[in-house]
Design a protein around this motif. Sequence first.
Motif, mmCIF file in Angstrom:
data_model
loop_
_atom_site.group_PDB
_atom_site.id
_atom_site.type_symbol
_atom_site.label_atom_id
_atom_site.label_comp_id
_atom_site.label_asym_id
_atom_site.label_seq_id
_atom_site.Cartn_x
_atom_site.Cartn_y
_atom_site.Cartn_z
ATOM 1 N N ILE A 7 -25.626 -7.105 -10.827
ATOM 2 C CA ILE A 7 -26.699 -8.036 -10.439
ATOM 3 C C ILE A 7 -27.089 -8.895 -11.646
ATOM 4 C CG2 ILE A 7 -29.148 -8.173 -9.824
ATOM 5 C CD1 ILE A 7 -28.715 -5.942 -7.833
ATOM 6 N N GLU A 8 -27.216 -8.256 -12.803
ATOM 7 C CA GLU A 8 -27.638 -9.026 -13.980
ATOM 8 C C GLU A 8 -26.608 -10.108 -14.319
ATOM 9 O OE1 GLU A 8 -29.872 -6.860 -16.919
ATOM 10 O OE2 GLU A 8 -28.797 -7.930 -18.482
ATOM 11 N N ALA A 9 -25.339 -9.732 -14.277
ATOM 12 C CA ALA A 9 -24.280 -10.699 -14.604
ATOM 13 C C ALA A 9 -24.255 -11.852 -13.600
ATOM 14 C CB ALA A 9 -22.923 -9.997 -14.630
ATOM 15 N N THR A 10 -24.586 -11.559 -12.347
ATOM 16 C CA THR A 10 -24.536 -12.581 -11.300
ATOM 17 C C THR A 10 -25.768 -13.486 -11.351
ATOM 18 O OG1 THR A 10 -23.283 -11.071 -9.886
ATOM 19 C CG2 THR A 10 -24.368 -12.926 -8.797
ATOM 20 N N VAL A 11 -26.947 -12.859 -11.451
ATOM 21 C CA VAL A 11 -28.187 -13.632 -11.333
ATOM 22 C C VAL A 11 -28.379 -14.562 -12.536
ATOM 23 C CG1 VAL A 11 -30.708 -13.413 -11.299
ATOM 24 C CG2 VAL A 11 -29.315 -12.019 -9.762
ATOM 25 N N ARG A 12 -27.898 -14.156 -13.715
ATOM 26 C CA ARG A 12 -28.089 -15.039 -14.877
ATOM 27 C C ARG A 12 -27.316 -16.353 -14.742
ATOM 28 N NH1 ARG A 12 -24.297 -14.923 -18.950
ATOM 29 N NH2 ARG A 12 -25.704 -15.113 -20.704
ATOM 30 N N LEU A 13 -26.381 -16.397 -13.770
ATOM 31 C CA LEU A 13 -25.624 -17.638 -13.552
ATOM 32 C C LEU A 13 -26.334 -18.593 -12.585
ATOM 33 C CD1 LEU A 13 -21.998 -16.180 -13.251
ATOM 34 C CD2 LEU A 13 -23.156 -17.087 -15.268
ATOM 35 N N LEU A 14 -27.403 -18.117 -11.933
ATOM 36 C CA LEU A 14 -28.115 -18.994 -10.988
ATOM 37 C C LEU A 14 -28.904 -20.055 -11.761
ATOM 38 C CD1 LEU A 14 -29.586 -16.373 -8.471
ATOM 39 C CD2 LEU A 14 -27.464 -17.688 -8.279
ATOM 40 N N ASP A 15 -28.987 -21.223 -11.171
ATOM 41 C CA ASP A 15 -29.751 -22.314 -11.799
ATOM 42 C C ASP A 15 -31.172 -21.863 -12.083
ATOM 43 O OD1 ASP A 15 -27.675 -24.008 -11.764
ATOM 44 O OD2 ASP A 15 -28.308 -25.119 -9.968
ATOM 45 N N GLY A 16 -31.638 -22.164 -13.292
ATOM 46 C CA GLY A 16 -33.044 -21.936 -13.624
ATOM 47 C C GLY A 16 -33.362 -20.530 -14.087
ATOM 48 N N VAL A 17 -32.377 -19.627 -14.133
ATOM 49 C CA VAL A 17 -32.688 -18.252 -14.542
ATOM 50 C C VAL A 17 -32.678 -18.116 -16.071
ATOM 51 C CG1 VAL A 17 -31.883 -15.855 -14.483
ATOM 52 C CG2 VAL A 17 -32.026 -17.189 -12.370
ATOM 53 N N LEU A 18 -31.698 -18.710 -16.723
ATOM 54 C CA LEU A 18 -31.679 -18.653 -18.190
ATOM 55 C C LEU A 18 -32.538 -19.781 -18.752
ATOM 56 C CD1 LEU A 18 -27.954 -17.920 -19.094
ATOM 57 C CD2 LEU A 18 -29.857 -16.340 -18.835
ATOM 58 N N GLY A 19 -33.205 -19.489 -19.866
ATOM 59 C CA GLY A 19 -34.043 -20.503 -20.504
ATOM 60 C C GLY A 19 -33.243 -21.761 -20.806
ATOM 61 N N ASN A 20 -32.073 -21.569 -21.433
ATOM 62 C CA ASN A 20 -31.194 -22.700 -21.749
ATOM 63 C C ASN A 20 -30.047 -22.712 -20.744
ATOM 64 O OD1 ASN A 20 -29.253 -24.433 -22.671
ATOM 65 N ND2 ASN A 20 -29.462 -23.843 -24.826
ATOM 66 N N PRO A 21 -30.059 -23.668 -19.811
ATOM 67 C CA PRO A 21 -29.066 -23.645 -18.731
ATOM 68 C C PRO A 21 -27.624 -23.738 -19.232
ATOM 69 C CG PRO A 21 -30.319 -25.715 -18.712
ATOM 70 C CD PRO A 21 -30.961 -24.824 -19.746
ATOM 71 N N ARG A 22 -27.414 -24.243 -20.468
ATOM 72 C CA ARG A 22 -26.042 -24.395 -20.963
ATOM 73 C C ARG A 22 -25.519 -23.112 -21.600
ATOM 74 N NH1 ARG A 22 -26.109 -27.730 -25.072
ATOM 75 N NH2 ARG A 22 -23.906 -27.440 -25.414
ATOM 76 N N SER A 23 -26.427 -22.144 -21.878
ATOM 77 C CA SER A 23 -25.987 -21.049 -22.726
ATOM 78 C C SER A 23 -24.877 -20.217 -22.086
ATOM 79 C CB SER A 23 -27.158 -20.179 -23.163
ATOM 80 O OG SER A 23 -27.645 -19.466 -22.084
ATOM 81 N N HIS A 24 -24.904 -20.023 -20.756
ATOM 82 C CA HIS A 24 -23.827 -19.195 -20.190
ATOM 83 C C HIS A 24 -22.493 -19.917 -20.177
ATOM 84 C CE1 HIS A 24 -23.604 -21.017 -16.205
ATOM 85 N NE2 HIS A 24 -24.899 -20.937 -16.087
ATOM 86 N N GLN A 25 -22.523 -21.266 -20.338
ATOM 87 C CA GLN A 25 -21.243 -21.991 -20.367
ATOM 88 C C GLN A 25 -20.490 -21.746 -21.669
ATOM 89 O OE1 GLN A 25 -22.458 -26.024 -19.714
ATOM 90 N NE2 GLN A 25 -23.335 -25.527 -17.723
ATOM 91 N N GLU A 26 -21.190 -21.229 -22.665
ATOM 92 C CA GLU A 26 -20.531 -20.972 -23.947
ATOM 93 C C GLU A 26 -20.326 -19.493 -24.212
ATOM 94 O OE1 GLU A 26 -22.806 -23.208 -26.807
ATOM 95 O OE2 GLU A 26 -22.543 -25.031 -25.614
ATOM 96 N N ASP A 27 -20.668 -18.653 -23.236
ATOM 97 C CA ASP A 27 -20.517 -17.209 -23.415
ATOM 98 C C ASP A 27 -19.049 -16.788 -23.381
ATOM 99 O OD1 ASP A 27 -23.167 -16.467 -23.637
ATOM 100 O OD2 ASP A 27 -23.447 -16.401 -21.464
#
Length: 239
Positions: free
Chosen positions: A149-169
Amino acid sequence: MRLDVVSIFPEYLDPLRVALLGKAIDAGRITVAVHDLRNWTHDVHRSVDDSPYGGGPGMVMKPDVWGPCLDEVCPDDALLIVPTPAGVPFTQETARRWSTEQHLVFACGRYEGIDQRVFDDAARRVRVEEVSLGDFVLIGGEVAVMAMIEATVRLLDGVLGNPRSHQEDSFSDGLLEGPSYTRPVSWRGLDVPPVLLSGDHAKVARWRTEQALERTRARRPDLLPDPVDSSADHPGDTD
Ligand SMILES: C[S@@+](CC[C@H](N)C(=O)[O-])C[C@H]1O[C@@H](n2cnc3c(N)ncnc32)[C@H](O)[C@@H]1O
């Protein structure tokens, strides 16, 4: 996105309401409902398991408890997810795919797992995925579900403070992420790599790619494409 989790230990899922996931709930980006499987039992002991047909150690979770529960909790348009070490591996790609769903339902097993007919029956009306968190065996599905759930939900729009950060993970470009540094520049005799202080963005980007490649080669060579087999061009060559 709506998330339903069924477990015999609903309190195990309490951490879902903390930190970024808690904020996502408060902001209405996700709805989480955790259900106690024992609410669907029909005997005085509220039993959810029985001994396995064919013998062997341990207990198997009963279809006549899980079936009515999923009939109620899992509508036809949901994706039913069954965590099991015997499932296909959960990866970043799985999380990305699930993050486009409207409704995920997770069935947490315990003991030796759940009677297979529960999922064979559910598959008559819903999509079912049996998924493993990794090549090890946990005591129950709750921890695996929390991770998924954590891995999935952090990809939803607006969940991470910086929306670009998961694109560089790690894994987003197929590689592990390289090392990260913050202030101070020198700490216990160790310095931040000078290139990161240079202000030259192209140089920094090149350095990061090299570091990511080096780390992936050392730790997860399986993520890299197979090197071109030059001997295939000359099948007769033996030396
Ligand atoms: C002790 S395990 C059952 C193991 C099962 N007898 C087997 O060997 O495949 C009990 C429950 O923990 C969960 N579980 C254990 N390891 C897991 C893993 N690697 N990935 C996902 N779920 C896991 C599943 O929900 C499973 O039904």
